[in-house]
Write a protein that holds these residues in place. Sequence first.
Motif, PDB file in Angstrom:
ATOM      1  N   THR A  71       0.818  -1.208   0.000  1.00  0.00           N
ATOM      2  CA  THR A  71       0.000   0.000   0.000  1.00  0.00           C
ATOM      3  C   THR A  71       0.856   1.264   0.000  1.00  0.00           C
ATOM      4  O   THR A  71       0.371   2.340  -0.346  1.00  0.00           O
ATOM      5  N   ASP A  72       2.156   1.120   0.391  1.00  0.00           N
ATOM      6  CA  ASP A  72       2.998   2.316   0.410  1.00  0.00           C
ATOM      7  C   ASP A  72       3.746   2.530  -0.914  1.00  0.00           C
ATOM      8  O   ASP A  72       4.549   3.434  -1.040  1.00  0.00           O
ATOM      9  N   ASP A  73       3.493   1.672  -1.900  1.00  0.00           N
ATOM     10  CA  ASP A  73       4.165   1.809  -3.199  1.00  0.00           C
ATOM     11  C   ASP A  73       3.284   2.432  -4.276  1.00  0.00           C
ATOM     12  O   ASP A  73       3.781   2.864  -5.307  1.00  0.00           O
ATOM     13  N   ASN A  74       1.962   2.436  -4.063  1.00  0.00           N
ATOM     14  CA  ASN A  74       1.107   2.809  -5.195  1.00  0.00           C
ATOM     15  C   ASN A  74       0.586   4.239  -5.143  1.00  0.00           C
ATOM     16  O   ASN A  74      -0.418   4.562  -5.743  1.00  0.00           O
ATOM     17  N   ASN A  75       1.294   5.082  -4.404  1.00  0.00           N
ATOM     18  CA  ASN A  75       0.855   6.458  -4.270  1.00  0.00           C
ATOM     19  C   ASN A  75       2.086   7.371  -4.235  1.00  0.00           C
ATOM     20  O   ASN A  75       2.960   7.223  -3.372  1.00  0.00           O
ATOM     21  N   GLY A  76       2.160   8.287  -5.183  1.00  0.00           N
ATOM     22  CA  GLY A  76       3.328   9.159  -5.307  1.00  0.00           C
ATOM     23  C   GLY A  76       3.602   9.964  -4.057  1.00  0.00           C
ATOM     24  O   GLY A  76       4.754  10.153  -3.659  1.00  0.00           O
ATOM     25  N   HIS A  77       2.535  10.417  -3.393  1.00  0.00           N
ATOM     26  CA  HIS A  77       2.688  11.226  -2.193  1.00  0.00           C
ATOM     27  C   HIS A  77       3.327  10.401  -1.065  1.00  0.00           C
ATOM     28  O   HIS A  77       4.216  10.865  -0.340  1.00  0.00           O
ATOM     29  N   VAL A  78       2.871   9.163  -0.934  1.00  0.00           N
ATOM     30  CA  VAL A  78       3.409   8.280   0.124  1.00  0.00           C
ATOM     31  C   VAL A  78       4.882   7.954  -0.162  1.00  0.00           C
ATOM     32  O   VAL A  78       5.717   7.955   0.750  1.00  0.00           O
ATOM     33  N   ILE A  79       5.206   7.719  -1.418  1.00  0.00           N
ATOM     34  CA  ILE A  79       6.606   7.440  -1.780  1.00  0.00           C
ATOM     35  C   ILE A  79       7.480   8.638  -1.411  1.00  0.00           C
ATOM     36  O   ILE A  79       8.554   8.488  -0.828  1.00  0.00           O
ATOM     37  N   ARG A  80       6.989   9.836  -1.717  1.00  0.00           N
ATOM     38  CA  ARG A  80       7.772  11.043  -1.380  1.00  0.00           C
ATOM     39  C   ARG A  80       7.944  11.184   0.133  1.00  0.00           C
ATOM     40  O   ARG A  80       8.999  11.548   0.624  1.00  0.00           O
ATOM     41  N   THR A  81       6.874  10.883   0.893  1.00  0.00           N
ATOM     42  CA  THR A  81       6.977  10.959   2.356  1.00  0.00           C
ATOM     43  C   THR A  81       8.034   9.976   2.871  1.00  0.00           C
ATOM     44  O   THR A  81       8.829  10.300   3.749  1.00  0.00           O
ATOM     45  N   ARG A  82       8.057   8.773   2.298  1.00  0.00           N
ATOM     46  CA  ARG A  82       9.066   7.783   2.732  1.00  0.00           C
ATOM     47  C   ARG A  82      10.474   8.319   2.497  1.00  0.00           C
ATOM     48  O   ARG A  82      11.359   8.154   3.340  1.00  0.00           O
ATOM     49  N   ILE A  83      10.676   8.957   1.353  1.00  0.00           N
ATOM     50  CA  ILE A  83      12.016   9.478   1.053  1.00  0.00           C
ATOM     51  C   ILE A  83      12.357  10.658   1.982  1.00  0.00           C
ATOM     52  O   ILE A  83      13.473  10.772   2.477  1.00  0.00           O
ATOM     53  N   LEU A  84      11.353  11.506   2.261  1.00  0.00           N
ATOM     54  CA  LEU A  84      11.574  12.625   3.189  1.00  0.00           C
ATOM     55  C   LEU A  84      11.914  12.131   4.591  1.00  0.00           C
ATOM     56  O   LEU A  84      12.821  12.660   5.249  1.00  0.00           O
ATOM     57  N   GLU A  85      11.182  11.122   5.062  1.00  0.00           N
ATOM     58  CA  GLU A  85      11.452  10.530   6.379  1.00  0.00           C
ATOM     59  C   GLU A  85      12.883  10.004   6.418  1.00  0.00           C
ATOM     60  O   GLU A  85      13.601  10.174   7.403  1.00  0.00           O
ATOM     61  N   TYR A  86      13.281   9.374   5.318  1.00  0.00           N
ATOM     62  CA  TYR A  86      14.641   8.836   5.235  1.00  0.00           C
ATOM     63  C   TYR A  86      15.671   9.959   5.344  1.00  0.00           C
ATOM     64  O   TYR A  86      16.606   9.891   6.135  1.00  0.00           O
ATOM     65  N   ASN A  87      15.464  11.018   4.538  1.00  0.00           N
ATOM     66  CA  ASN A  87      16.444  12.102   4.530  1.00  0.00           C
ATOM     67  C   ASN A  87      16.555  12.774   5.893  1.00  0.00           C
ATOM     68  O   ASN A  87      17.636  13.131   6.342  1.00  0.00           O
ATOM     69  N   LYS A  88      15.405  12.913   6.554  1.00  0.00           N
ATOM     70  CA  LYS A  88      15.392  13.655   7.812  1.00  0.00           C
ATOM     71  C   LYS A  88      15.865  12.800   9.000  1.00  0.00           C
ATOM     72  O   LYS A  88      16.709  13.211   9.770  1.00  0.00           O
ATOM     73  N   LYS A  89      15.305  11.597   9.133  1.00  0.00           N
ATOM     74  CA  LYS A  89      15.545  10.819  10.357  1.00  0.00           C
ATOM     75  C   LYS A  89      16.546   9.681  10.183  1.00  0.00           C
ATOM     76  O   LYS A  89      17.221   9.303  11.132  1.00  0.00           O
ATOM     77  N   THR A  90      16.601   9.097   8.985  1.00  0.00           N
ATOM     78  CA  THR A  90      17.409   7.880   8.828  1.00  0.00           C
ATOM     79  C   THR A  90      18.823   8.171   8.342  1.00  0.00           C
ATOM     80  O   THR A  90      19.781   7.578   8.854  1.00  0.00           O
ATOM     81  N   SER A  91      18.924   9.072   7.370  1.00  0.00           N
ATOM     82  CA  SER A  91      20.254   9.321   6.831  1.00  0.00           C
ATOM     83  C   SER A  91      21.292   9.700   7.914  1.00  0.00           C
ATOM     84  O   SER A  91      22.445   9.271   7.838  1.00  0.00           O
ATOM     85  N   PRO A  92      20.911  10.450   8.993  1.00  0.00           N
ATOM     86  CA  PRO A  92      21.902  10.735  10.053  1.00  0.00           C
ATOM     87  C   PRO A  92      22.437   9.493  10.778  1.00  0.00           C
ATOM     88  O   PRO A  92      23.475   9.569  11.424  1.00  0.00           O
ATOM     89  N   VAL A  93      21.720   8.366  10.661  1.00  0.00           N
ATOM     90  CA  VAL A  93      22.188   7.140  11.325  1.00  0.00           C
ATOM     91  C   VAL A  93      23.562   6.738  10.775  1.00  0.00           C
ATOM     92  O   VAL A  93      24.402   6.182  11.489  1.00  0.00           O
ATOM     93  N   ALA A  94      23.805   7.033   9.492  1.00  0.00           N
ATOM     94  CA  ALA A  94      25.103   6.690   8.906  1.00  0.00           C
ATOM     95  C   ALA A  94      26.230   7.447   9.624  1.00  0.00           C
ATOM     96  O   ALA A  94      27.322   6.912   9.811  1.00  0.00           O
ATOM     97  N   GLU A  95      25.931   8.683  10.062  1.00  0.00           N
ATOM     98  CA  GLU A  95      26.954   9.472  10.779  1.00  0.00           C
ATOM     99  C   GLU A  95      27.362   8.769  12.070  1.00  0.00           C
ATOM    100  O   GLU A  95      28.530   8.767  12.460  1.00  0.00           O
ATOM    101  N   TYR A  96      26.380   8.168  12.718  1.00  0.00           N
ATOM    102  CA  TYR A  96      26.619   7.439  13.977  1.00  0.00           C
ATOM    103  C   TYR A  96      27.663   6.333  13.759  1.00  0.00           C
ATOM    104  O   TYR A  96      28.598   6.176  14.547  1.00  0.00           O
ATOM    105  N   TYR A  97      27.510   5.589  12.671  1.00  0.00           N
ATOM    106  CA  TYR A  97      28.447   4.489  12.401  1.00  0.00           C
ATOM    107  C   TYR A  97      29.741   4.987  11.756  1.00  0.00           C
ATOM    108  O   TYR A  97      30.772   4.318  11.860  1.00  0.00           O
ATOM    109  N   LYS A  98      29.675   6.155  11.101  1.00  0.00           N
ATOM    110  CA  LYS A  98      30.903   6.724  10.516  1.00  0.00           C
ATOM    111  C   LYS A  98      31.901   7.036  11.621  1.00  0.00           C
ATOM    112  O   LYS A  98      33.099   6.849  11.466  1.00  0.00           O
ATOM    113  N   LYS A  99      31.373   7.508  12.759  1.00  0.00           N
ATOM    114  CA  LYS A  99      32.251   7.837  13.884  1.00  0.00           C
ATOM    115  C   LYS A  99      33.030   6.606  14.326  1.00  0.00           C
ATOM    116  O   LYS A  99      34.129   6.709  14.846  1.00  0.00           O
TER     117      LYS A  99
END
Length: 198
Positions: free
Chosen positions: A135-163
């Motif tokens: 259900t999260d694949d068939n709607n452009g708005h939902v796909i964009r929200t998933r990518i926004l959530e990733y950029n905002k909350k998930t992408s910083p997780v890589a910094e944690y492991y980079k340290k």
Amino acid sequence: MFNLILFGPPGSGKGTQSEKLIAKYYLKHLSTGDLLRSEIARKTPLGIEAKKFMDKGQLVPDEVVIGMISYALDDNPDANGFLFDGFPRTAMQAQALDKLLELKNTSINVMLALAVTEEELVKRLVKRGETSGRTDDNNGHVIRTRILEYNKKTSPVAEYYKKANKVVMVKGEGTVDEIFSELTREIDARMKKIKTSS
Ligand code: AP5
Ligand code: MG
């Protein structure tokens, strides 16, 4: 034990590559997305609650996914190692994972991060939405929200492991086999290092 995190935005190929990696290295695959979808299919209270967030493309609350991972780690005492797919996705999840692994006298060996352009991600997810039933694949708005959530909350997780010097970026575009071979090259190098130092 060898524990790895396969990291990357929605549609970067985590699930596709995980299937191949667990077959090669005999690791236990822990995908929080798959675990949540199985809860939804079984209509458990956890699944019903999680669905509200997933259908909007938002992250499910930390305590829910951390609880699921904690249970799955205890449920697999004989595993050779774990492949985490889609987890951790927030700083709090990363800290919780470190603690849970410490209790088992183990830790994350490497985070392999798949890099894919946003344009390609959207293209892949829209295409999968035509057939996946997710259900999260068939709607452009939902796909964009998933990518926004990733950029905002998930992408910083890589910094944690980079340290901790544990992050390797891998190009996530190309054929599935090309990407797989790059991932295995990184894993093999690390496994070899562990063997020679022990
Ligand atoms: P989750 O199930 O983890 O989904 P996702 O991260 O959004 O990513 P996908 O599974 O869609 O993509 P993927 O990277 O696995 O790529 P795939 O191999 O499938 O999470 C879903 C939801 O659950 C979240 O939005 C959230 O609500 C919740 N959730 C899950 N974990 C959570 C957590 N820890 N905390 C909070 N909430 C959580 O490939 C995608 C497509 O591309 C496929 O069609 C595939 O065939 C194709 N493809 C793969 N590789 C290639 C290639 N090289 N070239 C062309 N196409 C390719
Ligand atoms: Mg996936």
